[in-house]
Design a protein around this motif. Structure first.
Motif: not given
Lengths: 479, 479
Positions: B27, B30-33
């Motif tokens: 997470i 790949e999706i980031g924050v």
């Protein structure tokens, strides 16, 4: 039935178990255990144990030899095979409240009647969370004393198709239970091969097994029907004001009772019983759902496993008069440890109120909700790559919501526990619908459940034979 | 303070932890924050992390390096040194309900006021089971919006001598909290050396940390005051309808927030936060005290220990509108796992009602009773030869009772838990005394406690300085 595959919560060190082990050994050998039935004392004497009147001084090694003859696990058949249960291992059996002379329904507390007995049986039949309505789900005070056990067994046999508990008021009542069970299951051989009723034999703690309970125990042991041999321990009254001392006493009493069962019939099934709480030292009233009882329960589970025995404990116990916040938290303060300990046979799992003096309709529903939640909570989580739902994160991203995500849409009907009683409505809606607290809602659910009840089918010839037995025995008993 | 020396109840296998570990890594990378504060994104970029607008794609190894800089345990000082607490290890800190805009007192539900805020502070001060009144114990709607944080901090500082939580509505409010804490503890150096306030920083889940919370976080991190970095996860809304997916998301969000804190000030204290429950998929309402939340809590504790971080979770959560059976069992359905998990920082430990929209006076007392019981229950049993009380058995023998035994007489005052709220009176007495359920009795206890409240002493010069600060800042804020 429910199989508890979650870890056990164990709090006793090996050293502690050794101390408790020394404790029961010293009690049975130095103080001894009383059996108020000459036949019991004779069995122990014949097996080489020292006796003095009703008191038997037991060699701990002899006790353990007898205990080792009892099965570690066994089956119990119901007239509907789908409701058969297995006692022991990771299996948990849940049975309704047992013993109260009163009932509470809404604001009314009154003497229990045979109608109440039937209604509670119907409730127990209606909820799959209960494996049994129990036995004396309430004491039907409007039925004649000498023959009411016949009505109770008949109700349990006909209104439910689950396992039921036998009567233990006397040896004769136990024989009636066994005879009616033979009728329901076809023959003595059928129920000796796979037992079909289970009965509660309480110790008159401290350290005395009384005559009427022993008479019943002998009947059930001989018929190979399991008994739950249960020290009845309210610390401060029936045992010392110390949990370790009470655990040692519980072991002494239960193991002595189990040893006796194996002398009556080697290999007959038994359950190590525990009913352990404390009294209020100011008033003398029994207290339930206490920290002490929860600790005792956790320890009992560990001890029973140490001795390789299936055990009974727990339930939805409370001292509260009504199904209020106290009833809710005290019931769970016992029921959650009941699951943590992996209790094999849970009496009083639904309906217990007012320290066991009252069977409560609303409380019954509260407890069913707790059982439903705990069965969910004690089901192991499956954690694998798919359960991480990475695709849902890719779909939703940052600061969004998952309400409409594909992963959610595929699972929304079954993904979470759906309550029976608990309410999560917002205030406006809750208020608009009458502002009903859990007690009121529980009463409505109980009534709705009774209205929807349908009796399980029963062969009419079997029913007629049971009716004949009841009416013949009722005449013999003069009622 | 309470130190939980009982075993932890751990339900995740090493394999399961590995799956979750892969989950958060994927997470964050790949999706980031998202961090809605340019300064935060710049800190990550300067530390070599890839950024795209507000989104930071994190190298998991970098995250773990930052997380390793946070202390595993730390102290938090109260103005009364007897109320200092330690965060981490086996220590458990209990803090009052946080955030509700409404209060419930008996049958009345209404907007919370500053008077309510003070009364709840006084209740929290009165019970040793609470280490803190909390922060926004209710939202005082009668106080001007821009300056009410000053009144709230002042009330917590003066009406209690326990630790308190800081305001997080904005960076300016956080600065006011810190300034007033400097006044109370003498200097900036004093509170940087040993922190004196702790604050809740919520994630705008999924995967977004918002500007105002981040502004507050930066202020507290810089001043070395701990923050509780908490993913706000109602499964089905803010996270997928899967506990493992939610646990992975929780890790991603919390660890990213903690990494940021260490970039702001290396070594500043943090708490791994968890607020994890689910919505009702039919109505969308949040549900509390659910099986899912209990499982999430147990897993969270194990995960936090795996990463060596003190953690926040649990409390007396419920969806119920009133302090009824549902409130009692839902609160305990969260609080018992709170203890089983050894939760280090417990927000909402008393007073939470109606899904967190209401601070309840009666519910506050119910929760204090639960905390009292659980502290007793989670105190290890001492099992040694003396605890077996063999002499009591010798004295009482068979079928007698222990009420007057010497062993009992020496211990009867302290041998068992003595309840605050729970009632074990018999029916006749309970009825004679008004037939009050737990809700009514709790209201009476709350009022009695408030009547008996005495403010903890405070140096008058310090009080004057705090008053000056409040009145000066109130003017600056235009209220």
């Amino acid at each position: 039935m429910f199989v508890n595959r979650m870890p056990r919560y164990e709090i006793l060190s090996p050293d502690a178990i050794e101390v408790l082990d020394r404790g029961w050994r010293r009690i049975v050998s130095e103080i001894g255990v009383q059996f108020v039935k000459p036949e019991a004392v004779e069995l122990f004497a014949a097996a080489g144990q020292r006796t003095d009147g009703e008191t038997v001084f037991l060699d701990p090694e002899f006790v353990l030899e007898q205990v080792a003859k009892a099965p570690r696990e066994f089956d119990l058949q119901a007239r509907n095979p789908a409701n058969n249960v297995h006692i022991g291992g990771d299996h948990m059996v849940f049975s309704g409240v047992y013993g109260p002379p009163f009932v509470r329904e809404g604001a009314v507390r009154r003497d229990a009647t045979m109608t109440d007995f039937r209604r509670f049986s119907m409730l127990a039949q209606s909820f799959p969370e209960l494996d049994s309505a129990g036995g004396v789900i309430c004491e039907p005070n409007d039925a004649p004393l000498d023959s009411r056990h016949l009505d109770m067994i008949f109700a349990l046999q006909t209104l439910t198709d689950k396992i039921y508990m036998g009567n233990v008021v006397s040896g004769a009542n136990a024989r009636d239970t066994i005879a009616m069970t033979e009728i329901l299951f076809g023959s003595r051989e059928a129920i000796e091969a796979t037992p079909a009723t289970v009965s509660l034999i309480n110790c008159n703690s401290p350290l005395r097994w009384d005559d009427r309970m022993l008479d019943a125990q002998f009947e059930y042991n001989r018929a190979n029907q399991p008994v739950v041999l249960t020290p009845f321990l309210l610390m401060g009254a029936m045992s010392p004001v110390s949990i370790p001392a009470t655990l040692a006493q519980q072991l002494a009493e239960a193991l002595a009772g189990i040893a006796l069962s194996q002398l009556v019939r080697e290999g007959c099934p038994v359950i190590f019983g525990s009913f352990l709480s404390n009294i209020d030292m100011q008033s003398g009233s029994p207290c339930f759902g206490t920290p002490e009882s929860a600790i005792g329960l956790l320890c009992t589970g560990q001890i029973a496993r140490h001795f390789g025995l299936p055990f009974r404990s727990g339930g939805g116990l409370t001292s509260s008069q009504v199904a209020d916040a106290q009833a809710g938290y005290e019931a769970l303060m016992t029921l959650l440890p009941t699951f943590l300990a992996g209790t094999n046979f849970v009496m009083h799992a639904a309906g217990w109120l007012e320290g066991g003096l009252v069977s409560g309709y609303e409380k019954f529903i509260v407890d069913v909700e707790l059982l439903r939640m705990l069965r969910e909570e004690f089901t192991p989580l499956e954690i694998d790559e798919a359960s991480l739902a990475f695709g849902a994160h890719e779909e939703v991203g940052h600061g969004g919501h998952f309400l409409g995500a594909a992963h959610t849409m595929e699972r929304f009907r079954t993904c979470f526990y759906r309550p029976l009683l608990s309410n999560s409505q917002n205030f406006e809606r809750w208020n608009r619908e009458g502002g009903k607290d859990a007690n009121i809602r529980a009463g409505e659910i109980a009534q709705r459940t009774l209205d929807a009840y349908e009796p399980p089918p029963l062969d009419s010839a079997v029913r007629a034979e049971l009716e004949d037995y009841v009416s013949r025995r009722r005449k013999e008993l003069g009622d």
